[in-house]
Write a protein that holds these residues in place. Structure first.
Motif, PDB file in Angstrom:
ATOM      1  N   GLU A 267     -28.508  26.391  60.176  1.00 61.19           N
ATOM      2  CA  GLU A 267     -27.878  25.722  59.122  1.00 61.19           C
ATOM      3  C   GLU A 267     -26.419  25.095  59.462  1.00 61.19           C
ATOM      4  O   GLU A 267     -25.931  24.037  59.223  1.00 61.19           O
ATOM      5  CB  GLU A 267     -27.855  26.558  57.726  1.00 61.19           C
ATOM      6  CG  GLU A 267     -27.052  25.913  56.739  1.00 61.19           C
ATOM      7  CD  GLU A 267     -27.568  26.679  55.149  1.00 61.19           C
ATOM      8  OE1 GLU A 267     -26.861  26.281  54.281  1.00 61.19           O
ATOM      9  OE2 GLU A 267     -28.148  27.585  55.097  1.00 61.19           O
ATOM     10  N   GLU A 268     -25.663  25.964  59.929  1.00 60.75           N
ATOM     11  CA  GLU A 268     -24.302  25.767  60.358  1.00 60.75           C
ATOM     12  C   GLU A 268     -23.975  26.577  61.492  1.00 60.75           C
ATOM     13  O   GLU A 268     -24.114  27.774  61.527  1.00 60.75           O
ATOM     14  CB  GLU A 268     -23.577  25.931  59.235  1.00 60.75           C
ATOM     15  CG  GLU A 268     -22.017  25.621  59.298  1.00 60.75           C
ATOM     16  CD  GLU A 268     -21.112  25.872  57.949  1.00 60.75           C
ATOM     17  OE1 GLU A 268     -19.982  25.146  58.157  1.00 60.75           O
ATOM     18  OE2 GLU A 268     -21.539  26.435  57.247  1.00 60.75           O
ATOM     19  N   LEU A 269     -23.050  26.083  62.431  1.00 59.21           N
ATOM     20  CA  LEU A 269     -22.305  26.830  63.544  1.00 59.21           C
ATOM     21  C   LEU A 269     -21.005  27.211  62.965  1.00 59.21           C
ATOM     22  O   LEU A 269     -20.159  26.412  62.797  1.00 59.21           O
ATOM     23  CB  LEU A 269     -22.377  26.223  64.671  1.00 59.21           C
ATOM     24  CG  LEU A 269     -23.633  25.801  65.397  1.00 59.21           C
ATOM     25  CD1 LEU A 269     -23.536  25.031  66.764  1.00 59.21           C
ATOM     26  CD2 LEU A 269     -24.454  26.997  65.587  1.00 59.21           C
ATOM     27  N   GLY A 270     -20.451  28.528  63.151  1.00 58.63           N
ATOM     28  CA  GLY A 270     -19.239  28.777  62.236  1.00 58.63           C
ATOM     29  C   GLY A 270     -18.199  29.038  63.182  1.00 58.63           C
ATOM     30  O   GLY A 270     -18.363  29.292  64.844  1.00 58.63           O
ATOM     31  N   SER A 271     -17.084  29.569  62.722  1.00 61.10           N
ATOM     32  CA  SER A 271     -15.995  30.125  63.474  1.00 61.10           C
ATOM     33  C   SER A 271     -16.139  31.295  64.346  1.00 61.10           C
ATOM     34  O   SER A 271     -15.424  31.476  65.219  1.00 61.10           O
ATOM     35  CB  SER A 271     -14.823  29.933  62.394  1.00 61.10           C
ATOM     36  OG  SER A 271     -14.961  30.812  61.366  1.00 61.10           O
TER      37      SER A 271
ATOM     38  N   ALA B  84     -12.161  30.618  58.153  1.00 60.41           N
ATOM     39  CA  ALA B  84     -13.272  31.127  58.839  1.00 60.41           C
ATOM     40  C   ALA B  84     -14.539  31.010  57.991  1.00 60.41           C
ATOM     41  O   ALA B  84     -14.533  31.356  57.011  1.00 60.41           O
ATOM     42  CB  ALA B  84     -12.715  32.745  59.076  1.00 60.41           C
ATOM     43  N   TRP B  85     -15.557  30.873  58.814  1.00 63.66           N
ATOM     44  CA  TRP B  85     -16.826  30.800  58.096  1.00 63.66           C
ATOM     45  C   TRP B  85     -17.841  31.201  59.163  1.00 63.66           C
ATOM     46  O   TRP B  85     -17.499  31.295  60.367  1.00 63.66           O
ATOM     47  CB  TRP B  85     -17.176  29.422  57.823  1.00 63.66           C
ATOM     48  CG  TRP B  85     -17.268  28.210  58.886  1.00 63.66           C
ATOM     49  CD1 TRP B  85     -18.295  27.981  59.377  1.00 63.66           C
ATOM     50  CD2 TRP B  85     -16.101  27.619  59.318  1.00 63.66           C
ATOM     51  NE1 TRP B  85     -18.084  27.050  60.404  1.00 63.66           N
ATOM     52  CE2 TRP B  85     -16.733  26.949  60.276  1.00 63.66           C
ATOM     53  CE3 TRP B  85     -14.870  27.710  59.066  1.00 63.66           C
ATOM     54  CZ2 TRP B  85     -15.840  26.149  61.203  1.00 63.66           C
ATOM     55  CZ3 TRP B  85     -14.058  26.943  59.947  1.00 63.66           C
ATOM     56  CH2 TRP B  85     -14.379  25.992  61.035  1.00 63.66           C
ATOM     57  N   PRO B  86     -18.779  31.801  58.901  1.00 68.90           N
ATOM     58  CA  PRO B  86     -20.139  32.492  59.751  1.00 68.90           C
ATOM     59  C   PRO B  86     -20.845  31.382  60.309  1.00 68.90           C
ATOM     60  O   PRO B  86     -21.376  30.396  59.292  1.00 68.90           O
ATOM     61  CB  PRO B  86     -20.599  33.581  58.858  1.00 68.90           C
ATOM     62  CG  PRO B  86     -20.375  33.103  57.598  1.00 68.90           C
ATOM     63  CD  PRO B  86     -19.292  32.305  57.366  1.00 68.90           C
ATOM     64  N   SER B  87     -21.306  31.633  61.437  1.00 73.94           N
ATOM     65  CA  SER B  87     -22.480  30.941  61.690  1.00 73.94           C
ATOM     66  C   SER B  87     -23.908  31.307  60.719  1.00 73.94           C
ATOM     67  O   SER B  87     -23.968  32.589  60.615  1.00 73.94           O
ATOM     68  CB  SER B  87     -23.183  31.055  63.344  1.00 73.94           C
ATOM     69  OG  SER B  87     -22.047  30.567  63.922  1.00 73.94           O
ATOM     70  N   ARG B  88     -24.555  30.257  60.390  1.00 71.18           N
ATOM     71  CA  ARG B  88     -25.752  30.906  59.345  1.00 71.18           C
ATOM     72  C   ARG B  88     -27.078  29.969  59.736  1.00 71.18           C
ATOM     73  O   ARG B  88     -27.056  28.969  60.429  1.00 71.18           O
ATOM     74  CB  ARG B  88     -25.573  30.235  57.985  1.00 71.18           C
ATOM     75  CG  ARG B  88     -24.099  31.031  57.628  1.00 71.18           C
ATOM     76  CD  ARG B  88     -24.093  30.391  56.111  1.00 71.18           C
ATOM     77  NE  ARG B  88     -23.539  29.010  56.165  1.00 71.18           N
ATOM     78  CZ  ARG B  88     -23.583  28.195  55.174  1.00 71.18           C
ATOM     79  NH1 ARG B  88     -24.278  28.570  53.864  1.00 71.18           N
ATOM     80  NH2 ARG B  88     -23.353  26.837  55.383  1.00 71.18           N
ATOM     81  N   THR B  89     -28.054  30.870  60.044  1.00 72.57           N
ATOM     82  CA  THR B  89     -29.447  30.322  60.489  1.00 72.57           C
ATOM     83  C   THR B  89     -30.081  29.894  59.121  1.00 72.57           C
ATOM     84  O   THR B  89     -29.716  30.253  58.066  1.00 72.57           O
ATOM     85  CB  THR B  89     -30.292  31.209  60.846  1.00 72.57           C
ATOM     86  OG1 THR B  89     -30.234  32.412  60.454  1.00 72.57           O
ATOM     87  CG2 THR B  89     -29.509  31.783  62.547  1.00 72.57           C
TER      88      THR B  89
END
Length: 189
Positions: free
Chosen positions: A63-67, A86-91
């Motif tokens: 979904e998104e590659l994060g910090s 800061a934000w996590p990567s999410r699949t």
């Protein structure tokens, strides 16, 4: 710059590449600094470990590659790239299909890219990240893994590139003509 710019991250293969879909923020100005910093710091220049994490170990897609990919990077680089957020990567684990069956992996290859809804591709090569807009059947530049992650990747003329020692596999995508009044290179970047 749209956060909904779709892209893919891939590993090279004998015929081209195979990778996975990434839903958000696929522009080179954001993806290149993230990938280069992740390679240099989080993965300690271990391309195979990075490729396994980003391409092979993903069940469906990103979904998104994060910090979190910036772990281990100097605080100044992290702050410059994230603005302190800061934000996590999410699949893409929350997908549902119309018939209730499990979703399938969103694989992107040189044979399927023309039918995928992606605008940019990032192939993780030994010499660097090959980046190209998917609406053109031409190879893009390979941005060196040694590049400064704080380079202005919104300006392709400033990209530190290397010439890959490979031949480009034929693409099934149709090249689009350049817009009137622009060069082919300017039109595709």
């Amino acid at each position: 710059m749209s956060l909904t710019t779709r892209s893919f991250i891939a590993r090279p293969t004998a015929t081209g590449y195979t990778g996975v879909y990434v839903s958000f923020d696929g522009m080179p100005a954001s993806k290149l600094p993230l990938l280069i910093t992740a390679f240099q710091y989080r993965f300690g220049r271990d391309l195979e470990a990075m490729t396994r994490h980003l391409v092979d170990d993903v069940a469906i897609g990103w979904e998104e590659l994060g910090s979190d990919l910036l772990d281990g990077a100097p605080p100044g680089i992290v702050a410059a790239l994230t603005g302190g957020d800061a934000w996590p990567s999410r699949t893409l684990d929350n997908l549902m299909t119309l018939d209730g069956s499990p979703p399938t992996r969103m694989t992107v290859t040189e044979s399927t890219v023309a039918n995928m809804d992606v605008e940019w591709g990032y192939v993780l090569r030994p010499s660097g990240v090959e980046v190209f807009p998917t609406n053109y059947a031409v190879a893009g530049p390979v941005v060196s893994w040694d590049a400064d992650p704080l380079t202005d990747f919104g300006n392709p003329a400033s990209w530190p590139t290397v010439t890959p020692a490979r031949s480009r596999a034929p693409s099934t995508a149709s090249p689009l003509p350049a817009r009137p009044g622009t060069s082919r290179t300017t039109a595709r970047l």
